[in-house]
Design an enzyme around this catalytic site. Sequence first.
Site, short mmCIF file in Angstrom:
data_model
loop_
_atom_site.label_atom_id
_atom_site.label_comp_id
_atom_site.label_asym_id
_atom_site.label_seq_id
_atom_site.Cartn_x
_atom_site.Cartn_y
_atom_site.Cartn_z
N ASP A 1 -15.01 -3.44 -0.99
CA ASP A 1 -14.58 -3.27 0.56
C ASP A 1 -15.79 -3.03 1.27
O ASP A 1 -16.57 -2.14 1.24
CB ASP A 1 -13.62 -2.06 0.38
CG ASP A 1 -12.36 -2.23 -0.35
OD1 ASP A 1 -12.00 -3.48 -0.51
OD2 ASP A 1 -12.25 -1.29 -1.07
N ASP B 1 0.80 -0.97 0.12
CA ASP B 1 -0.06 0.04 -0.06
C ASP B 1 0.77 1.29 -0.03
O ASP B 1 1.67 1.43 1.06
CB ASP B 1 -0.90 -0.02 1.28
CG ASP B 1 -2.06 -1.00 1.23
OD1 ASP B 1 -2.04 -1.80 0.17
OD2 ASP B 1 -2.76 -1.18 2.28
#
Length: 256
Positions: free
Chosen positions: A129, A8
């Site tokens: 998500d 990330d």
Amino acid sequence: MDVIPAIDILDGRCVRLYQGDYARSEVFGEDPVEMAQNWYSKGAKYLHVVDLNGAKEGEPKNLKVIEAIARSIPIHVQVGGGLRDRNQIMAVLGAGVSRVILGTIAVEQPQLVADICAEFPGQILVGIDAREGRVATRGWLTTSEVIAADLAKRMTDVGVAGIIYTDIHRDGTMQGPNLDALKHLAESVNVPVIASGGISSIADLLSLLSLEPLGVSAAIVGKAIYTGDIRLEEALKAVSNGRWQDIPPEVGTAIV
């Protein structure tokens, strides 16, 4: 089942967020390219990269770093974060990425996703998500009223190559994957499902093998491989050698 390391990127560095909270980020490396090469050297066949700045701002912000990653290692790289139109998607694919991950536009512009899937077959994944079963968008900053399983079904109908499911409440917490939610989602679609969020141990990975017959084909591992709670080489070997029928009872009882 594949084990996929996550990188990330936030402000050019490798970080992990806690439950998607940008204010609770932890830096694990200054050089994402070096980190990608590290995971490749330890046996990774796939890499999962998220442009966190892009997810928050609605357009790719770390494209040069992403291209450097994709060009530096001979494995499949999948990338998400801020991809909201065709030009952005083409730019990322043009950077040497194997697959792109679409999130917000799956909720806000489903026809665009259908068009992109037709134009780039096999290269489009949708990241779902969820908070308590509802889809979060715009870098996890907004929670919609859309049910995760319903969105997964719609995206399967338009031709996506697979679904990445992240339980936000588990992400970065090291509390284990949400097996019940993954099972429900996998039973709802006929494309591969990639599990993400909360995976903290090899035992967690082995528990996911119980869902492999339903289509859970891979697991994305983030914080645990940075803290050392999971050693990637050992995880790859364990998953390769393991069969869900052989999982010890204390690992496998969460799913029946």
